[in-house]
Design a protein around this motif. Structure first.
Motif, PDB file in Angstrom:
ATOM      1  N   ILE A 121     -19.509 -20.735   7.235  1.00 29.28           N
ATOM      2  CA  ILE A 121     -19.546 -19.432   6.551  1.00 29.28           C
ATOM      3  C   ILE A 121     -18.258 -18.669   6.822  1.00 29.28           C
ATOM      4  O   ILE A 121     -17.615 -18.154   5.896  1.00 29.28           O
ATOM      5  N   LEU A 122     -17.861 -18.591   8.080  1.00 28.98           N
ATOM      6  CA  LEU A 122     -16.634 -17.879   8.435  1.00 28.98           C
ATOM      7  C   LEU A 122     -15.423 -18.514   7.767  1.00 28.98           C
ATOM      8  O   LEU A 122     -14.532 -17.805   7.274  1.00 28.98           O
ATOM      9  N   PHE A 123     -15.378 -19.840   7.750  1.00 27.99           N
ATOM     10  CA  PHE A 123     -14.248 -20.526   7.118  1.00 27.99           C
ATOM     11  C   PHE A 123     -14.185 -20.211   5.634  1.00 27.99           C
ATOM     12  O   PHE A 123     -13.099 -19.951   5.093  1.00 27.99           O
ATOM     13  N   PRO A 156     -13.351 -25.060  10.151  1.00 28.43           N
ATOM     14  CA  PRO A 156     -14.423 -24.125  10.500  1.00 28.43           C
ATOM     15  C   PRO A 156     -14.558 -23.860  11.991  1.00 28.43           C
ATOM     16  O   PRO A 156     -14.736 -22.705  12.410  1.00 28.43           O
ATOM     17  N   LYS A 157     -14.496 -24.903  12.808  1.00 22.57           N
ATOM     18  CA  LYS A 157     -14.664 -24.706  14.249  1.00 22.57           C
ATOM     19  C   LYS A 157     -13.593 -23.781  14.812  1.00 22.57           C
ATOM     20  O   LYS A 157     -13.872 -22.944  15.681  1.00 22.57           O
ATOM     21  N   ARG A 205     -25.597 -18.036  -2.080  1.00 25.05           N
ATOM     22  CA  ARG A 205     -24.764 -19.173  -2.492  1.00 25.05           C
ATOM     23  C   ARG A 205     -23.800 -19.585  -1.376  1.00 25.05           C
ATOM     24  O   ARG A 205     -23.605 -20.781  -1.121  1.00 25.05           O
ATOM     25  N   ILE A 206     -23.223 -18.618  -0.679  1.00 25.39           N
ATOM     26  CA  ILE A 206     -22.348 -18.942   0.449  1.00 25.39           C
ATOM     27  C   ILE A 206     -23.141 -19.666   1.534  1.00 25.39           C
ATOM     28  O   ILE A 206     -22.672 -20.652   2.120  1.00 25.39           O
ATOM     29  N   GLY A 216     -15.449 -31.102   6.182  1.00 25.85           N
ATOM     30  CA  GLY A 216     -14.398 -31.611   5.297  1.00 25.85           C
ATOM     31  C   GLY A 216     -14.596 -31.166   3.862  1.00 25.85           C
ATOM     32  O   GLY A 216     -13.637 -30.783   3.182  1.00 25.85           O
ATOM     33  N   GLU A 217     -15.826 -31.218   3.383  1.00 22.40           N
ATOM     34  CA  GLU A 217     -16.109 -30.787   2.015  1.00 22.40           C
ATOM     35  C   GLU A 217     -15.862 -29.289   1.860  1.00 22.40           C
ATOM     36  O   GLU A 217     -15.371 -28.848   0.812  1.00 22.40           O
ATOM     37  N   MET A 218     -16.179 -28.508   2.881  1.00 16.27           N
ATOM     38  CA  MET A 218     -15.919 -27.076   2.823  1.00 16.27           C
ATOM     39  C   MET A 218     -14.419 -26.795   2.771  1.00 16.27           C
ATOM     40  O   MET A 218     -13.966 -25.898   2.053  1.00 16.27           O
TER      41      MET A 218
END
Length: 256
Positions: A121-123, A156-157, A205-206, A216-218
């Motif tokens: 979410i943050l990414f 993301p991490k 949606r997010i 990876g997909e994000m």
């Protein structure tokens, strides 16, 4: 403020809304009018709170509800109409926010599972900041004051690790200081029904992409692909109004 929390609708993901309205008084009689409208079915859908950031208004707070319940059962149209009739504004007031809480338990059974989703979410928010800034209707200075970003990172991490270094400050785009919820704080207040519902659909949606995509997909997800996957009519309408959709924009009606 109510001491008991009620959950409405059947599902795993619940949305608690905080909508600030301003300009027509922090008055018990007007709060009671809004409570009567929202809670007239015998359910305690909302309560009213004082908010020190407002000039002359109050905060409407819902109990946790599923998106479907917000759309079909919560009388948002009547609440917004009555608030406008009494002289309140939200978008136009420039002091108001629209905050959306999501229960952390919707992101997984364990803390580790939840953190993986929250990191995505943050990414997403950081990677698509310019589009979400336009969606939010806030100015950059308003965002910096009330919903500042954590900073863009490569994965993301790394974004989540950076958020932890800042000790989970409250006035961030996504507030992580609450034990049981994640709070989206970036949206400007509104009493325009379509905008309010579209905002809830955007948050939903997010959450979906963060829950179902891999890291990876994000990282590969473009705004165009994200927007193309938005199908809720209110959200599609709003994305077109804000020039954020894949097809031709439409003319927007006035925000209030």
């Amino acid at each position: 403020m109510t001491e008991e929390t009620f959950f409405y609708g059947g599902g795993e993901r619940y949305f608690g809304v905080e909508l600030e309205i301003d300009g027509a008084g922090e008055r018990n009689d007007r709060a009671c009018q809004l409570l009567d409208i929202a809670n007239r079915s015998g359910h305690e859908h909302i309560y009213i709170k004082h908010d020190g950031s407002l000039d002359d208004g109050m905060e409407i707070v819902t109990h946790p509800m599923t998106l479907a319940y917000h759309m079909a059962e919560m009388p948002w149209a009547d609440v917004a109409s009555e608030a406008l009739h009494m002289g309140y504004t939200s978008h136009k007031a420039c002091t108001c926010g629209l905050h959306v809480h999501i229960n952390r338990s919707a992101f997984g059974d364990t803390d580790a599972e939840q953190e993986e989703v929250i990191a995505r979410i943050l990414f997403f928010v950081e990677n698509h900041w310019n589009e979400l800034l336009r969606f939010s209707r806030r100015s950059r200075s308003q965002m910096e004051q009330w919903a500042a970003r954590y900073g863009r990172k490569d994965d993301p991490k790394a974004v989540l690790d950076n958020a932890k270094k800042e000790h989970y400050q409250r006035y961030k785009c996504v507030n992580l200081t609450n034990y049981s919820t994640v709070e989206f704080r970036m949206f400007r207040g509104t009493l325009k029904l379509n905008t309010l519902l579209a905002t809830l659909q955007m948050v939903d949606r997010i959450c979906d992409v963060a829950l179902y995509l891999t890291d990876g997909e994000m990282q590969e997800l473009t705004w165009t692909d994200f927007a193309a996957g938005c199908t809720a009519p209110e959200l599609v309408q709003y994305l077109k109004e804000r020039r954020l959709y894949v097809s031709e924009p439409v003319t927007a009606t006035e925000e209030v």
